[in-house]
Scaffold this active site. Structure first.
Site, PDB file in Angstrom:
ATOM      1  N   ALA A   1       0.827  -1.212   0.000  1.00  0.00           N
ATOM      2  CA  ALA A   1       0.000   0.000   0.000  1.00  0.00           C
ATOM      3  C   ALA A   1       0.856   1.254   0.000  1.00  0.00           C
ATOM      4  CB  ALA A   1      -0.905  -0.003   1.233  1.00  0.00           C
TER       5      ALA A   1
ATOM      6  N   ARG B   1      -3.396   7.825 -10.874  1.00  0.00           N
ATOM      7  CA  ARG B   1      -4.584   7.967 -11.724  1.00  0.00           C
ATOM      8  C   ARG B   1      -5.859   8.301 -10.957  1.00  0.00           C
ATOM      9  NH1 ARG B   1      -3.944   2.457 -14.837  1.00  0.00           N
ATOM     10  NH2 ARG B   1      -2.539   2.071 -13.097  1.00  0.00           N
TER      11      ARG B   1
ATOM     12  N   LYS C   1      -4.301   6.375  -2.583  1.00  0.00           N
ATOM     13  CA  LYS C   1      -5.337   5.526  -3.205  1.00  0.00           C
ATOM     14  C   LYS C   1      -6.012   4.591  -2.213  1.00  0.00           C
ATOM     15  CE  LYS C   1      -4.179   2.274  -6.311  1.00  0.00           C
ATOM     16  NZ  LYS C   1      -3.856   1.793  -7.677  1.00  0.00           N
TER      17      LYS C   1
ATOM     18  N   ALA D   1     -49.846  21.032  14.967  1.00  0.00           N
ATOM     19  CA  ALA D   1     -49.036  21.557  13.870  1.00  0.00           C
ATOM     20  C   ALA D   1     -48.254  22.783  14.309  1.00  0.00           C
ATOM     21  CB  ALA D   1     -49.945  21.926  12.697  1.00  0.00           C
TER      22      ALA D   1
ATOM     23  N   TYR E   1     -33.072  25.954  23.235  1.00  0.00           N
ATOM     24  CA  TYR E   1     -31.695  26.480  23.226  1.00  0.00           C
ATOM     25  C   TYR E   1     -31.729  27.964  23.550  1.00  0.00           C
ATOM     26  CZ  TYR E   1     -26.985  27.264  21.323  1.00  0.00           C
ATOM     27  OH  TYR E   1     -25.660  27.584  21.152  1.00  0.00           O
TER      28      TYR E   1
HETATM   29  C1  UD1 Z   1       0.982  -5.701 -10.528  1.00  0.00           C
HETATM   30  C2  UD1 Z   1       1.691  -6.926 -11.063  1.00  0.00           C
HETATM   31  C3  UD1 Z   1       0.951  -7.436 -12.287  1.00  0.00           C
HETATM   32  C4  UD1 Z   1      -0.490  -7.736 -11.933  1.00  0.00           C
HETATM   33  C5  UD1 Z   1      -1.129  -6.523 -11.300  1.00  0.00           C
HETATM   34  C6  UD1 Z   1      -2.481  -6.884 -10.744  1.00  0.00           C
HETATM   35  C7  UD1 Z   1       4.065  -6.557 -10.588  1.00  0.00           C
HETATM   36  C8  UD1 Z   1       5.388  -6.210 -11.161  1.00  0.00           C
HETATM   37  N1  UD1 Z   1       3.036  -6.566 -11.441  1.00  0.00           N
HETATM   38  O1  UD1 Z   1       1.074  -4.712 -11.523  1.00  0.00           O
HETATM   39  O2  UD1 Z   1       1.573  -8.634 -12.770  1.00  0.00           O
HETATM   40  O3  UD1 Z   1      -1.195  -8.129 -13.079  1.00  0.00           O
HETATM   41  O4  UD1 Z   1      -0.357  -6.043 -10.187  1.00  0.00           O
HETATM   42  O5  UD1 Z   1      -3.176  -5.760 -10.299  1.00  0.00           O
HETATM   43  O6  UD1 Z   1       3.970  -6.834  -9.412  1.00  0.00           O
HETATM   44  N2  UD1 Z   1       3.299  -0.934  -4.525  1.00  0.00           N
HETATM   45  C9  UD1 Z   1       4.105  -0.640  -3.453  1.00  0.00           C
HETATM   46  N3  UD1 Z   1       5.380  -0.242  -3.682  1.00  0.00           N
HETATM   47  C10 UD1 Z   1       5.919  -0.160  -4.905  1.00  0.00           C
HETATM   48  C11 UD1 Z   1       5.084  -0.446  -6.011  1.00  0.00           C
HETATM   49  C12 UD1 Z   1       3.785  -0.867  -5.779  1.00  0.00           C
HETATM   50  O7  UD1 Z   1       3.659  -0.716  -2.315  1.00  0.00           O
HETATM   51  O8  UD1 Z   1       7.084   0.203  -5.010  1.00  0.00           O
HETATM   52  C13 UD1 Z   1       1.935  -1.362  -4.284  1.00  0.00           C
HETATM   53  C14 UD1 Z   1       0.928  -0.404  -4.908  1.00  0.00           C
HETATM   54  O9  UD1 Z   1       0.547   0.591  -3.954  1.00  0.00           O
HETATM   55  C15 UD1 Z   1      -0.242  -1.343  -5.221  1.00  0.00           C
HETATM   56  C16 UD1 Z   1       0.448  -2.675  -5.478  1.00  0.00           C
HETATM   57  O10 UD1 Z   1       1.721  -2.595  -4.925  1.00  0.00           O
HETATM   58  O11 UD1 Z   1      -1.115  -1.490  -4.116  1.00  0.00           O
HETATM   59  C17 UD1 Z   1       0.524  -3.004  -6.967  1.00  0.00           C
HETATM   60  O12 UD1 Z   1       1.320  -2.033  -7.596  1.00  0.00           O
HETATM   61  P1  UD1 Z   1       0.993  -1.515  -9.050  1.00  0.00           P
HETATM   62  O13 UD1 Z   1       2.026  -0.538  -9.449  1.00  0.00           O
HETATM   63  O14 UD1 Z   1      -0.421  -1.097  -9.141  1.00  0.00           O
HETATM   64  O15 UD1 Z   1       1.216  -2.861  -9.882  1.00  0.00           O
HETATM   65  P2  UD1 Z   1       0.649  -3.151 -11.301  1.00  0.00           P
HETATM   66  O16 UD1 Z   1       1.380  -2.360 -12.319  1.00  0.00           O
HETATM   67  O17 UD1 Z   1      -0.828  -3.031 -11.259  1.00  0.00           O
HETATM   68 CA    CA Z   2       0.213  -0.024 -11.858  1.00  0.00          CA
END
Ligand code: UD1
Ligand code: CA
Length: 468
Positions: free
Chosen positions: A8, A14, A21, A383, A390
């Protein structure tokens, strides 16, 4: 033993928001709280949340959350260098841990507890080093693709390739990685420090470990909606619709009538029973409980409220309050701040009740405000009756007995007590207590001056009696 790591740390660009998020609300709970809910029924030994972007805010919002009676542990990832790097942050806190590590993305809020439980049992049954949830999507764009050997009874994972790193041909594989994994921690922790960032995003990908851990298996989810990741507000609202559909379907199967579900919303914690009717444009929120035979709506909002059997709440707002059995509320009434009605009451048009208790069969039918008041049984509040509760500094109480009737436009200046069987003349401003059985009138007397209009005008202006 199971430890959990929830990723997280990301910003969620986005979402276009100042709020991280995972703290966005999906109905009555944040995304990350819903992810935590999906752990229901799993005996979680430790639950680590990897935080980064606005870490303090995420930490403080989750400070009171417990899992199996234990607080969450927060691990800071100061730079977001990828999902693999995020999981590397738990190496140190879990250095003495033995068991399985469940990794969940903080932005996947629709996962059912039963899905995680069955993934965990597949993991154990297969004595797997890594098990991941997968889905076959008609449009797999953006997701990591999972390549498997499908020849055995299980899907044996070969590797995961991120969408952007796939060749056009690899992109035709529609089996996607949900980002939900179970790892044998001893195996994962041995190889996790060696990830490289040699990929299109120059990130450390958690998915790269799947090429190295054996046996590794994939488990397809039956319902691909469960693994939706939320990246923007369009997906947030789509996820809300899924949750709402689940909740409404659950209650309809219990025996609740909801003829127009699209216009109704119901929070997770609401409790209904068979033969409740939810009319269109109605919103049930918080810890609301509704008894059999009650009809709520059209057009009502009921929040943290208890509604008795056979009650009706039409075009009204009931918050933090209790409506007794067979009581009719509305149209256009507002109960709030611990208003409590007895049985068979009538709370009518443009009536507001705040911190007020009514006995049984008492009516407040039109245009009244009762605040900080207690009214007995079978009284009738006329009514436009207002409790002036207050004085600009303090709130004061009004006490009204049984079978008492207030005339239209009465002002009851609190603190004040009206006994049983009191009658208040219309238009009275009552400032002193009134004993049982009394009539009280407190208004100026009517004065009549016969012929006054004719006398007060000069004789030339006497009307002719004909219109011109
Ligand atoms: C990731 C997966 C992808 C999968 C998808 C599913 C990887 C490389 N890819 O991609 O295969 O299909 O999820 O939704 O894992 N986060 C961190 N620290 C970081 C990066 C991310 O805590 O440095 C957390 C983000 O907050 C998020 C989660 O990891 O909750 C997923 O990261 P995100 O960048 O959304 O991964 P995807 O590109 O969606
Ligand atoms: Ca992503």
């Amino acid at each position: 033993m199971v430890a959990v790591a929830i990723l997280a740390a990301g910003k969620g660009t986005r979402m276009k928001s100042d709020l991280p998020k995972v703290l966005h609300s999906l109905g009555s709970k944040t995304l990350v709280e819903r992810v935590l809910d999906s752990l229901d029924g799993i005996n979680v030994e430790r639950c680590l949340v990897v935080v980064g972007h606005q870490a303090d805010l995420v930490r403080s919002r989750l400070a009171d959350v417990t899992i199996n009676g234990k607080s969450l542990e927060f691990v800071e990832q100061t730079e977001q260098l990828g999902t693999g790097h995020a999981v590397q942050q738990v190496l140190e806190p879990l250095k003495d841990f033995e068991g399985d590590l469940l990794v969940l993305n903080g932005d996947v809020p629709l996962l059912r507890p039963s899905t995680l439980q069955s993934m965990l049992s597949s993991h154990r049954d297969a004595a797997s080093a890594a098990t991941l949830l997968t889905a076959q999507l008609s449009d797999p764009t953006g997701y990591g693709r999972v390549f498997c050997d499908e020849s055995g009874d299980q899907l044996a994972v070969q590797e995961i390739i991120e969408h952007r790193d796939c060749s056009p041909e690899q992109r035709n594989n529609n089996r996607i990685n949900a980002g939900i994994y179970c790892f044998r921690w001893a195996d994962l922790s041995a190889i996790l420090p060696n990830l490289s960032n040699d990929n299109d995003q120059q990130e450390y990908y958690l998915t790269d470990v799947l090429a190295q851990l054996r046996p590794a298996i994939a488990v397809d989810v039956e319902d691909p909606q469960e693994i939706w990741g939320i990246n923007d507000r369009v997906q947030l609202s789509a996820a809300y619709q899924v949750l709402q559909q689940r909740i409404k379907e659950k209650w309809m199967r219990v025996g609740v009538t909801i003829l127009d579900p699209a216009s109704v919303t119901i929070d997770d914690a609401v409790e209904l029973v068979a033969d409740v009717v939810i009319e269109p444009q109605t919103h049930l929120r918080g810890a609301t409980k509704i008894a059999a035979g009650a009809i709520i709506g059209p057009g009502s909002t009921v929040e943290n409220a208890v509604i008795g059997a056979d009650a009706k709440v039409l075009h009204s707002v009931v918050m933090d309050s209790e409506v007794g059995p067979s009581t009719r509320v509305g149209p256009f009434a507002h109960l709030r701040g611990n208003a409590v009605t007895g049985e068979g009451c009538r709370i009518g048009n443009f009536v507001e009740l705040k911190k007020t208790t009514l006995g049984d069969r008492t009516n407040v039918s039109h245009l009244s405000y009762l605040g900080d008041a207690t009214v007995g049984n079978r009284s009738n509040i006329g009514a436009g009756t207002i409790t002036a509760n207050y004085d600009g500094v303090n709130k004061h109480k009004t006490v009204i007995g049984d079978r008492t009737k207030t005339g239209s436009n009465s002002v009851l200046v609190a603190p004040i007590t009206l006994g049983d069987d009191v009658t208040v003349g219309a238009g009275s401003t009552i400032t002193k207590n009134v004993q049982d059985d009394a009539l009280v009138v407190a208004r100026s007397r009517q004065m009549i001056k016969p012929g006054w209009r004719l006398k007060s005008r000069p004789s030339t202006e006497k009307p002719s009696g004909k219109s011109q």
